[in-house]
Write a protein that holds these residues in place. Sequence first.
Motif, short mmCIF file in Angstrom:
data_model
loop_
_atom_site.label_atom_id
_atom_site.label_comp_id
_atom_site.label_asym_id
_atom_site.label_seq_id
_atom_site.Cartn_x
_atom_site.Cartn_y
_atom_site.Cartn_z
N TYR A 1 9.53 -5.13 -2.32
CA TYR A 1 9.04 -6.49 -2.18
C TYR A 1 10.12 -7.27 -1.34
CZ TYR A 1 5.74 -5.23 -5.83
OH TYR A 1 4.89 -4.87 -6.60
N TYR B 1 -4.00 -0.11 -7.61
CA TYR B 1 -3.82 0.94 -8.81
C TYR B 1 -2.34 1.02 -9.32
CZ TYR B 1 -2.57 3.89 -4.93
OH TYR B 1 -2.07 4.39 -3.70
N SER B 2 -1.57 0.47 -8.82
CA SER B 2 -0.07 0.48 -9.39
C SER B 2 0.36 -0.57 -10.45
CB SER B 2 0.81 0.64 -7.86
OG SER B 2 0.98 -0.71 -7.38
N LEU B 3 -0.26 -1.46 -10.56
CA LEU B 3 -0.01 -2.40 -11.38
C LEU B 3 -0.58 -2.34 -12.69
CD1 LEU B 3 -0.94 -5.68 -9.38
CD2 LEU B 3 1.38 -4.72 -9.57
N GLY C 1 3.21 6.76 -6.81
CA GLY C 1 2.28 6.09 -7.70
C GLY C 1 2.61 4.70 -7.94
N TYR C 2 3.79 4.27 -8.16
CA TYR C 2 4.09 2.87 -8.29
C TYR C 2 5.15 2.21 -7.67
CZ TYR C 2 7.53 4.93 -11.55
OH TYR C 2 8.40 5.41 -12.10
N ASN D 1 3.17 2.36 -2.32
CA ASN D 1 2.76 2.98 -4.10
C ASN D 1 3.54 4.70 -3.96
OD1 ASN D 1 1.31 1.06 -5.22
ND2 ASN D 1 -0.36 1.77 -3.84
N HIS E 1 0.81 -1.17 -0.01
CA HIS E 1 0.22 0.02 0.00
C HIS E 1 0.96 1.30 -0.03
CE1 HIS E 1 -3.61 -2.12 0.31
NE2 HIS E 1 -2.93 -2.97 1.29
N PRO F 1 -3.22 6.29 -12.89
CA PRO F 1 -4.25 6.03 -12.39
C PRO F 1 -5.66 6.96 -12.55
CG PRO F 1 -2.80 6.34 -10.74
CD PRO F 1 -1.82 6.41 -11.87
N ASN G 1 6.70 0.02 -5.13
CA ASN G 1 6.52 -0.71 -3.97
C ASN G 1 8.03 -1.58 -3.43
OD1 ASN G 1 4.10 0.03 -3.11
ND2 ASN G 1 3.11 -1.43 -4.39
N ASN H 1 -7.68 -2.59 -2.47
CA ASN H 1 -7.72 -1.63 -3.69
C ASN H 1 -6.47 -1.87 -4.24
OD1 ASN H 1 -8.11 0.25 -5.44
ND2 ASN H 1 -8.13 1.89 -3.98
#
Lengths: 168, 257
Positions: A35, B100-102, A30-31, A27, A25, B173, A33, B98
């Motif tokens: 792992y 939205y990043s993929l 925006g993208y 983000n 979560h 997004p 993350n 929720n």
Amino acid sequence: MNSIFSVHTIRFIALVFIQVLILNHINFLGYINPYIYILFIAFFPVKNNRIILILLSFLLGLTIDMFLDTGGIHAGACVFIAYIRPLILKSSFGMIYEHQTIRFNTVEFGSKLTYFTLLTVLHHIVLFSLEIFSISKILLILQKTLFSSIFTILLIVIVNIIFSRKSK
Amino acid sequence: MLFLLLFGLSLLFTIQSHSYHKSKFINSANFLTGGVYNSVNNISNYFDLKSQNQLLSEENRRLRSLISNTGIESDSIFIDSISFGKSYRFFSSNIIKNSYSLNNNILTLNKGENDSIKQDFGVISSKGIIGIIDKTSRNYSTVISILNTTSRISAQLKKSNHFGTLTWNGKDPKFAQLIDIPKIAPVSKGDTIITSGRSSIFPKGVRVGIIEDFFLDQAENYYEINVKLFNDMTSIEHVYIIENVNKEEITNLLSSN
């Protein structure tokens, strides 16, 4: 044996929960993350059977996939790094690995960093190639790999510093 | 050997997940993942309670003004939703996961077969379109978000009836792309995009977004339009699931040809 088994079970479950409930979560921008569930594969005992590691990695990846609805991309990436882990170990630790005496608590920081970096970057490249799944968007794949890798490596190093026990 | 087998298996799952309605086993609508997400969501939804309440009360205000301005008796607020227009049924639900990043985003809802939710029901929020139900289990269901590169939804301009397909290019997004709008259509910045009601999933007129910018595609026959979505897809909680009661009849009619 029993305590090793339970330690790895707890680690498995804890990493999956941390990954899907918190880290996915973030983000960032925006993208991006991290792992860090690949720590499970990174810290898996070297002596143990390779087939067990590959099977467990598949299970780990599949669990993450189930939570994130991503088909099989995490499973694929996990199996891949589990498969080539001996190569990475050899290239980053060299002689110590050859003698089968490696302990993650005692090796020096530099080679450990190389190990984590190689593992993370390879994992992320496979992961994002499978996720985006088109050669025409290779720039996007590389961009995601780069930024997420930096984030992941940073977190792995921090986790490593916090949880590393003093060598007995 | 084992590596090749398992790697092949995960590739298979990946490819399956890229095609519509195919990913059979690995989805978050099952008992385990749905249960975990639901219990965590029970806690985490307290954090944005205030903003979600504001959204709901804003929607209530809009519906109230709609009711009082169309001259229906105020008692009719309590009409059972089943009798609403007789062709669409609405269910309320919460998003418990929720994403939205993929490139292919899938959401999870806390309603499933026990609440008579089935595949291909539409999902909207108070502000606009969200996606289409994909997998269902007993208590949970997954939604193919409009932020999914495989999603195709029929949408049109509000001021004329030119329709096209709403897609997503996987980049931002906040924006979706409306393609296949014929060149002859009167497109201008700031126009509203709504669903067209041609797909028997969404009723006509669900709000999608406004036109941010547009250009002709390579063959110069169709417009490609960047649509700024009304929904902030990064923060959605309460949604409505729409069932088209006449859907079976429509699909039977179409398939008999």
